[in-house]
Enzyme design. Sequence first.
Site, PDB file in Angstrom:
ATOM      1  N   LYS A  40      -0.339  -5.978  29.423  1.00  0.00           N
ATOM      2  CA  LYS A  40      -0.336  -4.771  28.961  1.00  0.00           C
ATOM      3  C   LYS A  40       0.863  -4.013  28.411  1.00  0.00           C
ATOM      4  CE  LYS A  40      -4.586  -3.718  31.427  1.00  0.00           C
ATOM      5  NZ  LYS A  40      -5.436  -4.230  30.332  1.00  0.00           N
ATOM      6  N   ASP A 245      -4.302  -1.451  24.244  1.00  0.00           N
ATOM      7  CA  ASP A 245      -2.594  -1.360  24.233  1.00  0.00           C
ATOM      8  C   ASP A 245      -2.136  -0.956  23.002  1.00  0.00           C
ATOM      9  OD1 ASP A 245      -2.757  -2.661  26.891  1.00  0.00           O
ATOM     10  OD2 ASP A 245      -2.995  -4.411  26.190  1.00  0.00           O
ATOM     11  N   SER A 273      -6.746  -3.705  15.318  1.00  0.00           N
ATOM     12  CA  SER A 273      -6.203  -4.870  16.057  1.00  0.00           C
ATOM     13  C   SER A 273      -7.311  -5.753  16.710  1.00  0.00           C
ATOM     14  CB  SER A 273      -5.429  -4.352  17.556  1.00  0.00           C
ATOM     15  OG  SER A 273      -6.412  -3.793  18.309  1.00  0.00           O
TER      16      SER A 273
HETATM   17  O1  RIB Z   1      -4.803  -5.254  27.768  1.00  0.00           O
HETATM   18  C1  RIB Z   1      -5.087  -6.444  27.351  1.00  0.00           C
HETATM   19  C2  RIB Z   1      -4.335  -7.490  28.457  1.00  0.00           C
HETATM   20  O2  RIB Z   1      -4.718  -7.242  29.669  1.00  0.00           O
HETATM   21  C3  RIB Z   1      -4.022  -8.894  28.191  1.00  0.00           C
HETATM   22  O3  RIB Z   1      -3.316  -9.226  27.385  1.00  0.00           O
HETATM   23  C4  RIB Z   1      -4.108  -9.424  29.804  1.00  0.00           C
HETATM   24  O4  RIB Z   1      -2.688 -10.125  29.736  1.00  0.00           O
HETATM   25  C5  RIB Z   1      -4.206  -8.267  30.558  1.00  0.00           C
HETATM   26  O5  RIB Z   1      -2.909  -7.882  30.887  1.00  0.00           O
END
Ligand code: RIB
Length: 298
Positions: A40, A245, A273
């Site tokens: 994240k 994210d 995304s």
């Molecule tokens: O938010 C998605 C992410 O959550 C992924 O990339 C994984 O690594 C987890 O951290």
Amino acid sequence: MTRIVVVGSINMDLVTRAPRFAGPGETILGDRFLTVPGGKGANQAVAAARLGAEVALVGASGGDTFGRQLRHGLSAERIDLTHVAQLDDYASGTASITVAGGENQIVVVPGANMQVTPAQVEQAHTLIACADCVLVQMEIPLESVEATLRLGHRLGVPVILNPAPARKLPLEWLKLTRYVTPNQHELAIMLGLDPNDDFRALMQRAPCPVVLTRGAEGAWYREQGEPIHQSGFRVDVVDSTGAGDTFNAALAVFLHEGLPTAVRKACAAAALSVAKFGAQGGMPQLSEVEALLALQSV
Ligand code: RIB
């Protein structure tokens, strides 16, 4: 240029695409496997950099092959890794992800991410003092999340807390954040309330401003008074991993334009995304977000 500091995790994502999710005790056949960068913290750093921000990451990777690949990828995105520790005695974080029908299931093994310390956050003091916004999530030790909130508050720098994976949090911490950005489930867990309660009622119970993500439906935000809705942007979903994210990164990057604009742009960036495979695969450049916004405003 907007300056963003991200305090958070760096993972290698081990992604399997399957026609559906396997049940407990069941074996099914998938049709694709990929090893792609994730985590994240790293995802939010990459998304913010692609949206034109100057980005620094505070975190930790292992001394293994994944760690080298992850650092290389982040450097290629122009992210400042001065405060990313390389820990030779630890494995890099991994996330085992199944993608089915555009949805995902994720199991994270944090590895080196759990070695991110409050002292390491304090060492980034000068960087954080100059930032326009700080982003932090919860795939690192909670005391380091707390240190980030306290430092940002002390320095007068807005901190956005993305409370994922969800944990119940002290209300005192939430009062230190500029915005929390949960989904409905995370908001309920974070507040120790029932996830089945109406999400607008849950938003009213938070002791700080909330920006709530609702997937394809867009987002709701509340500083005070009634929650306000921002519609989502229609796209064909390939893989929703990393959409949250991207949303958080865009919110941080555009926050100086005011909350309603930042939330609208964050919804647009998150929609773009999900159109490609992998957490970072579909994260848009600034020009792509602007093009989508222009298209939707005619
Ligand atoms: O938010 C998605 C992410 O959550 C992924 O990339 C994984 O690594 C987890 O951290």
